[in-house]
Scaffold this motif. Structure first.
Motif, mmCIF file in Angstrom:
data_model
loop_
_atom_site.group_PDB
_atom_site.id
_atom_site.type_symbol
_atom_site.label_atom_id
_atom_site.label_comp_id
_atom_site.label_asym_id
_atom_site.label_seq_id
_atom_site.Cartn_x
_atom_site.Cartn_y
_atom_site.Cartn_z
ATOM 1 N N LEU A 134 -64.068 15.140 36.056
ATOM 2 C CA LEU A 134 -63.117 16.191 36.406
ATOM 3 C C LEU A 134 -62.888 17.138 35.230
ATOM 4 O O LEU A 134 -62.486 18.294 35.429
ATOM 5 C CB LEU A 134 -61.787 15.582 36.858
ATOM 6 C CG LEU A 134 -61.826 14.792 38.172
ATOM 7 C CD1 LEU A 134 -60.449 14.211 38.475
ATOM 8 C CD2 LEU A 134 -62.280 15.683 39.335
ATOM 9 N N ALA A 135 -63.156 16.685 34.022
ATOM 10 C CA ALA A 135 -63.013 17.528 32.837
ATOM 11 C C ALA A 135 -63.975 18.714 32.864
ATOM 12 O O ALA A 135 -63.767 19.711 32.155
ATOM 13 C CB ALA A 135 -63.242 16.705 31.569
ATOM 14 N N LYS A 136 -65.027 18.617 33.693
ATOM 15 C CA LYS A 136 -65.993 19.711 33.798
ATOM 16 C C LYS A 136 -65.487 20.845 34.682
ATOM 17 O O LYS A 136 -66.092 21.912 34.728
ATOM 18 C CB LYS A 136 -67.321 19.175 34.337
ATOM 19 C CG LYS A 136 -67.985 18.141 33.435
ATOM 20 C CD LYS A 136 -69.263 17.605 34.047
ATOM 21 C CE LYS A 136 -69.907 16.544 33.163
ATOM 22 N NZ LYS A 136 -71.144 15.987 33.771
ATOM 23 N N ILE A 137 -64.402 20.602 35.412
ATOM 24 C CA ILE A 137 -63.808 21.651 36.246
ATOM 25 C C ILE A 137 -62.779 22.373 35.392
ATOM 26 O O ILE A 137 -61.631 21.927 35.246
ATOM 27 C CB ILE A 137 -63.160 21.061 37.511
ATOM 28 C CG1 ILE A 137 -64.212 20.282 38.327
ATOM 29 C CG2 ILE A 137 -62.531 22.151 38.362
ATOM 30 C CD1 ILE A 137 -63.656 19.596 39.562
ATOM 31 N N THR A 138 -63.174 23.471 34.794
ATOM 32 C CA THR A 138 -62.344 24.147 33.795
ATOM 33 C C THR A 138 -61.708 25.440 34.299
ATOM 34 O O THR A 138 -60.776 25.949 33.669
ATOM 35 C CB THR A 138 -63.177 24.468 32.548
ATOM 36 O OG1 THR A 138 -64.277 25.308 32.917
ATOM 37 C CG2 THR A 138 -63.716 23.180 31.918
ATOM 38 N N MET A 139 -62.206 26.002 35.382
ATOM 39 C CA MET A 139 -61.666 27.264 35.876
ATOM 40 C C MET A 139 -60.331 27.056 36.583
ATOM 41 O O MET A 139 -60.007 25.921 36.972
ATOM 42 C CB MET A 139 -62.669 27.928 36.833
ATOM 43 C CG MET A 139 -62.911 27.192 38.150
ATOM 44 S SD MET A 139 -63.962 25.713 37.984
ATOM 45 C CE MET A 139 -65.488 26.466 37.405
ATOM 46 N N LEU B 18 -56.605 18.044 36.505
ATOM 47 C CA LEU B 18 -57.518 19.129 36.161
ATOM 48 C C LEU B 18 -56.976 19.961 35.008
ATOM 49 O O LEU B 18 -55.764 20.040 34.789
ATOM 50 C CB LEU B 18 -57.737 20.025 37.383
ATOM 51 C CG LEU B 18 -58.397 19.352 38.586
ATOM 52 C CD1 LEU B 18 -58.469 20.319 39.766
ATOM 53 C CD2 LEU B 18 -59.793 18.834 38.234
ATOM 54 N N ARG B 19 -57.865 20.605 34.287
ATOM 55 C CA ARG B 19 -57.455 21.402 33.132
ATOM 56 C C ARG B 19 -56.528 22.535 33.537
ATOM 57 O O ARG B 19 -55.555 22.835 32.834
ATOM 58 C CB ARG B 19 -58.690 21.971 32.417
ATOM 59 C CG ARG B 19 -58.345 22.824 31.200
ATOM 60 C CD ARG B 19 -59.571 23.316 30.486
ATOM 61 N NE ARG B 19 -60.394 22.210 29.986
ATOM 62 C CZ ARG B 19 -61.502 22.377 29.263
ATOM 63 N NH1 ARG B 19 -61.909 23.603 28.968
ATOM 64 N NH2 ARG B 19 -62.196 21.331 28.847
#
Length: 248
Positions: free
Chosen positions: A189-194, A217-218
């Protein structure tokens, strides 16, 4: 509005409906649904078009007017994510937005984790537990398919049966597809940055907690709308929430 099809990564023909002109926004429907049912029928696509978007709405494999193969080899693990990437490539999308409901939301999340890079993302009707607990969720629907002819009113699978019947679902193809959906690893989930909207009905816990997913999420932003998993997607507030998020 134009309806056409494109060839996916393996040559399967997938239907896609396009409405409007402007900023591209890909909308991915939920399980047993279609672009027409999820996005067009209740006016969500029209609201987004009026707001200045070009909405690109595929029918998932084994759904709507898309290919419904009965061969297991046409449903490799992660097939929906691969189909989504093929759609983005077909339309040569670079600067675009992305949204999905339920199974469409999980497909969009996995697509971003695997490399898609929309400007903004909306995961609708989806919670934290729903992204990683597909085995139990799919088992419910596989059981509904296997017992289709014997399910009566009062059975917990009656609503799923009714919706499959309404949508004219090819149950053999759908059963194969259900086994091809892969889980999302929580660490990914760390790859979902938008900026990511979690739009969910106030009575919708079908896929776990959308509030918890927003926190995980970020840049997750919880948006509550009225309804259950089935009714929220038919409510005008759903389209309004999409417009509000993607316009900012």
């Amino acid at each position: 509005m134009s309806a056409s099809s494109f060839s996916s990564f393996d040559g399967a023909r997938l239907a896609v409906t396009v409405m409007g002109e402007g900023r591209p926004l890909v909308l991915v429907h939920g399980l047993f649904s279609s672009a027409e049912m999820n996005w067009i029928k209740f006016g969500h696509a029209a609201k987004l078009v009026e707001a200045g978007f070009q909405v690109i709405m595929p029918d998932l494999r084994a759904h709507g007017a898309s290919a419904k193969s009965h061969h297991a080899g046409d449903y490799p693990v992660g097939v929906l994510t691969k189909d989504l990437a093929a759609l983005v490539a077909h339309f040569e999308l670079d600067d675009y937005d992305l949204a999905g409901f339920s199974l469409g939301a999980r497909t969009c999340a996995k697509g971003v984790i695997d490399g898609l890079a929309p400007r903004r993302l909306a995961l609708c009707g989806m919670g934290l537990q729903g992204l990683s607990g597909w085995k139990n969720r799919s088992a419910f629907f596989i059981d509904a398919i296997d017992r289709f002819d014997e399910i009566k009113r009062g059975d917990r699978a009656f609503m799923a049966k009714s919706f499959m019947k309404t949508m004219g679902i090819d149950r053999e193809a759908a059963r194969l597809l259900l086994g091809a959906v892969d889980d999302v690893n929580s660490a990914d989930l760390a790859k979902i940055t938008m900026p990511t909207a979690l739009i969910c009905g106030d009575k919708d816990q079908d896929n776990g907690s959308a509030k918890e997913l927003a926190l995980a999420l970020r840049d997750g932003r919880y948006r509550e709308i009225p309804g259950t998993h089935m009714s929220s997607v038919a409510d005008g507030a759903f389209g309004d929430a999409l417009v509000e998020f993607f316009m900012n």
